[in-house]
Design an enzyme around this catalytic site. Structure first.
Site, mmCIF file in Angstrom:
data_model
loop_
_atom_site.group_PDB
_atom_site.id
_atom_site.type_symbol
_atom_site.label_atom_id
_atom_site.label_comp_id
_atom_site.label_asym_id
_atom_site.label_seq_id
_atom_site.Cartn_x
_atom_site.Cartn_y
_atom_site.Cartn_z
ATOM 1 N N GLY A 1 0.807 -1.207 0.000
ATOM 2 C CA GLY A 1 0.000 0.000 0.000
ATOM 3 C C GLY A 1 0.845 1.264 0.000
ATOM 4 N N SER A 2 0.320 2.315 0.617
ATOM 5 C CA SER A 2 0.932 3.644 0.498
ATOM 6 C C SER A 2 2.255 3.789 1.237
ATOM 7 C CB SER A 2 -0.049 4.709 0.992
ATOM 8 O OG SER A 2 -1.178 4.775 0.132
ATOM 9 N N THR A 3 2.631 2.842 2.087
ATOM 10 C CA THR A 3 3.969 2.931 2.679
ATOM 11 C C THR A 3 5.026 2.854 1.578
ATOM 12 O OG1 THR A 3 3.869 0.546 3.110
ATOM 13 C CG2 THR A 3 3.354 2.002 4.943
ATOM 14 N N PHE A 4 4.659 2.274 0.416
ATOM 15 C CA PHE A 4 5.584 2.192 -0.707
ATOM 16 C C PHE A 4 5.797 3.557 -1.363
ATOM 17 C CE2 PHE A 4 7.444 -1.056 -3.650
ATOM 18 C CZ PHE A 4 7.855 -1.926 -2.665
ATOM 19 N N LYS A 5 4.912 4.517 -1.057
ATOM 20 C CA LYS A 5 5.077 5.856 -1.635
ATOM 21 C C LYS A 5 6.359 6.519 -1.138
ATOM 22 C CE LYS A 5 0.148 6.537 -2.385
ATOM 23 N NZ LYS A 5 -1.118 7.022 -1.829
#
Length: 592
Positions: free
Chosen positions: A301-305
């Site tokens: 999810g957005s932790t990969f951003k």
């Protein structure tokens, strides 16, 4: 006429002469002195034959294996070997050997097997009678009856007085803290052989070879293994994680703490776990019992951003002052990329991070391009299996072929499945000054080993990412970990779960990463939950900020004092000097 000395053979009644053997025997039996030599020869031959038989038997017995020696050999091979103690980073015992008694049998010496089975199973009720009868009916010289009995059971078996039943002392592995750090420790079987985790790693370092070569080692001969794990911190973290899973009705969850400057894993928990004192429980095939941090692979999810934005900054495709078009959804063929909260305008890079914009992050990845994106993810260790001391690890699931659509979706943590620990390694490398340090579960003496590992981003990019994480904690979606006195930073991540090949909007996998303190990070925290539910107080939301984020904040507040990090209520004077030079105001990040 003078008497003649010549003996004539007397004919038998039928007139036939006697045989030579009969004549010989007749002569021997005569009492005449001149026949005594024949008798002596016969006696001598008899004695020679008897003694020859005895001597031959003795020779055969000499070459025949001694049953007692065979028993000793069989027992020596069966008895479990010693293992070294496993200690936490502060010297607390996490695994050790104790001496215990076990019952064995010599089937050949047992007189009444049915009686033996009946008596033994009465004293040892958990022994299967049918199985024991089969073992006692074998032709083996040595079989186990039961391993690891109590002193009272030993006394009862002894007083049965059964021939062919005996006792042997052996080593038994015990884990004084039960399930705490179970997935790190692994466990040993009844033969004291490492089956999983650090226990299996120890065998792979030569212990199994020493035992196999016949070296009879005691625990005193073996140097203890010191882990990087802090037992007290792990206990506190696991407790908060368990409470969070129960409160948010999640199927499972996991949490970890890493020292970003050394790569040491300080705390580690994956729930549900098991008690390594009970190997049968550890071998439970329930998929929820796996090590979710190293064996499970997930869309993060957005932790990969954090990785995607750092990539664009490192490639000089954007600066913190750049603006990305996030006015509308992003269409790619028949696919449409949406923002969870659409601001309907151009967003700066800090705003893309703060509002967790899928569209803005995807546009940055498109600026870098397919090849550049793949190369950066490879450099960050996201395309390879992460190898640590734990033998259990999974290979990431990478789309093949990799298209521009994959670059767009992977930018915000969709379509690429990795082990959470390797995503944690990447984020740690982005905030520690730019060094990708492989995680370890063994204690490292040095407080800083960054220079031994490759640099993956410039120091300025590392500072920019720390600024973004602090901004998100102060005024963004990571407010749950904005604990007074700790100047923390964080990033949420919510990914829809794939059910039967399709994304399910009502089932999510949530993650949360945070650093403490944000200006000079020492620790990186990770919390993840599988399918948490909206509960009273979350206003119908089940996204990461409301569950994994809340649990992470509670873990940080409880664990920080254990890790010798007392709160500091004086805000740092110049937390992000490079960012300040870019003309970006720091008022927001200085929120208490």
């Amino acid at each position: 006429m003078a008497e003649s000395n010549v003996d004539f053979i007397e004919p038998d009644p039928a007139g036939a002469p006697k045989s030579r053997m009969a004549q010989f025997l007749a002569d021997v039996m005569r009492t005449r002195l001149d026949k005594s030599s024949s008798r002596l020869r016969l006696v001598a031959i008899g004695f020679i034959m008897v003694f020859g038989l005895i001597s031959g038997k003795l020779v055969l017995l000499g070459f025949k294996p001694d049953n007692s020696q065979s028993l000793k050999g069989a027992a020596a091979e069966a008895v479990s070997g010693a293992r070294p103690d496993i200690l936490d980073r502060n010297g607390a015992v996490m695994a050790t050997d104790i001496k215990t008694m076990s019952v064995f049998a010599e089937p050949r010496r047992i007189i009444d097997k049915d009686e033996a089975v009946e008596l033994l199973t009465a004293v040892l009720p958990d022994v299967d009678a049918h199985d024991l009868r089969d073992r006692l009916g074998s032709r083996k010289g040595f079989v186990w009856v039961k391993r690891g009995i109590t002193p009272s059971q030993q006394a009862e078996v002894y007083h049965l007085g059964l021939p062919g039943i005996g006792f042997l002392p052996e080593n038994r592995r015990v884990y004084p803290n039960g399930p705490i750090a179970a997935h790190v420790l692994g466990f040993a079987n009844l033969d004291n052989q490492g089956i999983a985790g650090i226990e299996k790693y120890i065998d792979g370092q030569g212990l199994a070879d020493l035992h196999g070569a016949g070296f009879k080692l005691s625990s005193d001969d073996l140097k203890p293994i010191t882990l990087s794990i802090d037992l007290n911190a792990t206990h506190a973290m696991r407790d908060e994680l368990a409470k969070g899973i129960e409160h948010f009705k999640a199927k499972s969850g996991a949490a970890a703490i890493m020292n970003v400057n050394t790569g040491e894993m300080i705390a580690f928990a994956s729930l549900p776990d098991y008690d390594p004192n009970n190997p049968a429980e550890a071998l439970n095939l329930d998929p929820n019992h796996i090590n979710h941090l190293t064996v499970g692979v997930y869309e993060m999810g957005s932790t990969f951003k954090a990785i995607s934005i750092a990539m664009a900054l490192e490639a000089n495709k954007v600066t913190l002052n750049s603006k990305l078009d996030a006015r509308d959804s992003l269409r790619y063929g028949r696919f449409t990329i949406h923002d969870f909260h659409n601001e309907g305008r151009f967003l700066t890079v800090p705003e893309v991070f703060k509002y967790s914009s899928n569209v803005g992050t995807a546009r940055m990845a498109m600026l870098v391009g397919i090849e550049g994106h793949q190369a950066f993810l490879k450099k960050m260790g996201q395309f390879d299996r992460l190898r640590t001391e734990l033998p259990e690890n999974a290979m990431p699931l990478i789309p093949k072929p990799w298209s521009e659509l994959n670059t767009i979706t992977a930018a915000f943590g969709q379509g690429l499945n990795v082990a959470p620990l390797q995503a944690m390694m990447a984020v740690a490398g982005l905030v520690n000054g730019g060094y990708l340090i492989k995680p370890t579960f063994l204690r490292r003496d040095s407080d800083d080993v960054r220079t031994e590992y490759p640099r993956v981003v410039r120091p300025e990019v590392s500072e920019e990412l720390r600024y973004l994480m602090r901004l998100n904690a102060a005024v963004g979606s990571a407010k749950k970990i904005n604990i007074p006195g700790y100047f923390a930073g964080g990033k949420t991540g919510t990914a829809d779960k794939i059910i039967h090949g399709r994304y399910a909007k009502d089932k999510v996998f949530t993650t949360f990463m945070s650093i403490m303190p944000a200006d000079k990070p020492k620790y990186l925290f990770l919390v993840l939950m599988d399918d948490p539910q909206a509960v009273p107080g979350t206003y119908g939301f089940h996204t990461a900020a409301w569950n994994s984020g809340e649990v992470c904040g509670k873990i940080m507040a409880r664990v920080a004092p254990i890790l010798d990090m007392p709160p500091n209520f004086v805000l740092p004077q110049q937390p992000f000097p490079y960012v300040a030079k870019l003309g970006i105001g720091l008022a927001d990040v200085m929120q208490p």
